[in-house]
Design a protein around this motif. Sequence first.
Motif, PDB file in Angstrom:
ATOM      1  N   MET A  46       8.006   3.019  -4.537  1.00 22.27           N
ATOM      2  CA  MET A  46       8.978   3.520  -3.559  1.00 22.27           C
ATOM      3  C   MET A  46      10.377   3.155  -4.045  1.00 22.27           C
ATOM      4  SD  MET A  46       6.890   2.610  -0.050  1.00 22.27           S
ATOM      5  CE  MET A  46       5.186   3.152   0.137  1.00 22.27           C
ATOM      6  N   THR A  47      10.865   3.974  -4.975  1.00 24.09           N
ATOM      7  CA  THR A  47      12.020   3.598  -5.785  1.00 24.09           C
ATOM      8  C   THR A  47      13.350   3.544  -5.048  1.00 24.09           C
ATOM      9  OG1 THR A  47      12.126   5.919  -6.464  1.00 24.09           O
ATOM     10  CG2 THR A  47      10.975   4.396  -7.936  1.00 24.09           C
ATOM     11  N   ASN A  48      13.449   4.164  -3.875  1.00 18.43           N
ATOM     12  CA  ASN A  48      14.723   4.085  -3.145  1.00 18.43           C
ATOM     13  C   ASN A  48      14.783   2.881  -2.205  1.00 18.43           C
ATOM     14  OD1 ASN A  48      12.844   5.128  -1.379  1.00 18.43           O
ATOM     15  ND2 ASN A  48      14.202   6.687  -0.507  1.00 18.43           N
ATOM     16  N   LEU A  49      13.766   2.027  -2.267  1.00 17.88           N
ATOM     17  CA  LEU A  49      13.786   0.767  -1.525  1.00 17.88           C
ATOM     18  C   LEU A  49      14.254  -0.346  -2.466  1.00 17.88           C
ATOM     19  CD1 LEU A  49      10.364   0.914   0.364  1.00 17.88           C
ATOM     20  CD2 LEU A  49      12.579   1.810   1.117  1.00 17.88           C
ATOM     21  N   SER A  50      14.887  -1.339  -1.893  1.00 15.94           N
ATOM     22  CA  SER A  50      15.324  -2.472  -2.723  1.00 15.94           C
ATOM     23  C   SER A  50      14.121  -3.209  -3.301  1.00 15.94           C
ATOM     24  CB  SER A  50      16.165  -3.438  -1.892  1.00 15.94           C
ATOM     25  OG  SER A  50      15.359  -4.103  -0.941  1.00 15.94           O
ATOM     26  N   LYS A  51      14.364  -3.902  -4.391  1.00 18.27           N
ATOM     27  CA  LYS A  51      13.293  -4.684  -5.027  1.00 18.27           C
ATOM     28  C   LYS A  51      12.762  -5.736  -4.063  1.00 18.27           C
ATOM     29  CE  LYS A  51      12.340  -7.570  -9.089  1.00 18.27           C
ATOM     30  NZ  LYS A  51      12.913  -8.161 -10.337  1.00 18.27           N
ATOM     31  N   GLU A  52      13.670  -6.348  -3.294  1.00 15.99           N
ATOM     32  CA  GLU A  52      13.280  -7.391  -2.337  1.00 15.99           C
ATOM     33  C   GLU A  52      12.377  -6.824  -1.242  1.00 15.99           C
ATOM     34  OE1 GLU A  52      16.695  -8.521  -4.630  1.00 15.99           O
ATOM     35  OE2 GLU A  52      16.387  -6.766  -3.299  1.00 15.99           O
ATOM     36  N   LEU A  53      12.695  -5.622  -0.766  1.00 13.29           N
ATOM     37  CA  LEU A  53      11.877  -5.012   0.282  1.00 13.29           C
ATOM     38  C   LEU A  53      10.519  -4.610  -0.260  1.00 13.29           C
ATOM     39  CD1 LEU A  53      11.347  -3.948   3.072  1.00 13.29           C
ATOM     40  CD2 LEU A  53      12.687  -1.895   2.524  1.00 13.29           C
ATOM     41  N   ARG A  54      10.498  -4.075  -1.466  1.00 19.26           N
ATOM     42  CA  ARG A  54       9.208  -3.714  -2.064  1.00 19.26           C
ATOM     43  C   ARG A  54       8.316  -4.941  -2.231  1.00 19.26           C
ATOM     44  NH1 ARG A  54      10.922  -0.678  -7.310  1.00 19.26           N
ATOM     45  NH2 ARG A  54      13.033  -1.321  -6.743  1.00 19.26           N
ATOM     46  N   GLN A  55       8.922  -6.059  -2.612  1.00 16.04           N
ATOM     47  CA  GLN A  55       8.151  -7.292  -2.755  1.00 16.04           C
ATOM     48  C   GLN A  55       7.636  -7.769  -1.402  1.00 16.04           C
ATOM     49  OE1 GLN A  55      10.199 -10.432  -4.861  1.00 16.04           O
ATOM     50  NE2 GLN A  55       8.637 -11.960  -4.377  1.00 16.04           N
TER      51      GLN A  55
END
Length: 357
Positions: A46-55
């Motif tokens: 989900m590339t339009n989400l921040s890395k922190e949110l994806r984690q």
Amino acid sequence: MEKNSIFSYTIEELQNILLENNFNKFSASQIFDWIYIKLETDFNNMTNLSKELRQFLTENFSINLLKDLVTEESKDGTIKILFMLDDKRTIETVLMPQKYGQSVCVTTQVGCRMACKFCASGLIKTERNLSTDEIVRQIFSMNVYLRKKYGDDLDNPRARVSHIVVMGIGEPFDNFQNVMNFIDIINCAKGFQIGARHITISTCGVVPKIREFADLKTQINLAISLHASNDEVRNQMMPINKAFPIAVLLEAVRYYISVTNRRVTFEYILIDNVNDKPEHANELARLIRGINGYVNLIPYNEVEENEYRKSTRVDEFFKILKKQGINAIVRKEFGSDIDAACGQLRAKREGVIKNEI
């Protein structure tokens, strides 16, 4: 740590979770788009989400698909899939291609405690309600199936589920809150985008929940599994009638109509020499005359383990209702060359019906 299924949450619930964890609530709409429109099953994509949110999502939530155990395809295009849940229990979901789109019949319980005598679902004891995510995942899985079959063009009406009937195994109003949450998710403009008037819930007559459903004032369609024109016959076929006789049921139906201004469908399975005689048709006409509704006559799908047989009087019954001024249709039969009856495939798998698959 056990992860929660992302399919459990309405968009409002997901927004609250994000805010509580210092993320932007707008990201809930992006997550819904990835899951319900793009059918993405990996948070890291989900590339339009921040890395922190994806984690955060990866660490706390799962996007698990249902396991496809058996798939049966009819000559008419009907698809019935036996799915395995995470706890190894099994359920059925049916895809019925229509001229107006792709309709899916979903299951809401493992087994059914209503014990209607003619129904294959009643052959297997009630084990539990399905959770919200287990109901949602049926639609997700069917969309994955359709996307593989028809391609990724979202403008292709064959490539996505467009209509829902909550008429599979179980009594939906016996699992009321999870079913309402399911509807919230699939109806969401950021989710599956299935319009309220494209969703139908069927109940065998849980009167208190019909009234509660009416008070929600949704545009969801309501279908009543009536199947008899008098209490004597209905008591024999449907044990719930002893708790909520026809007069009580119809009083709740009239309340629903008065609150919502929506018409109802009366489902009527025609069974040979049980409820299909001319006197039954005339009695049914008298019973529902003046109610804003119509009758959906259903040819019976025979189940080997009971004595009920398909009626030979469908056309005659239909003509009597029409002559009496009752709006009626005869439902098209789906999947007549596969295990068409609700719960039949699962019952065979569980060894309840003879001739195991």
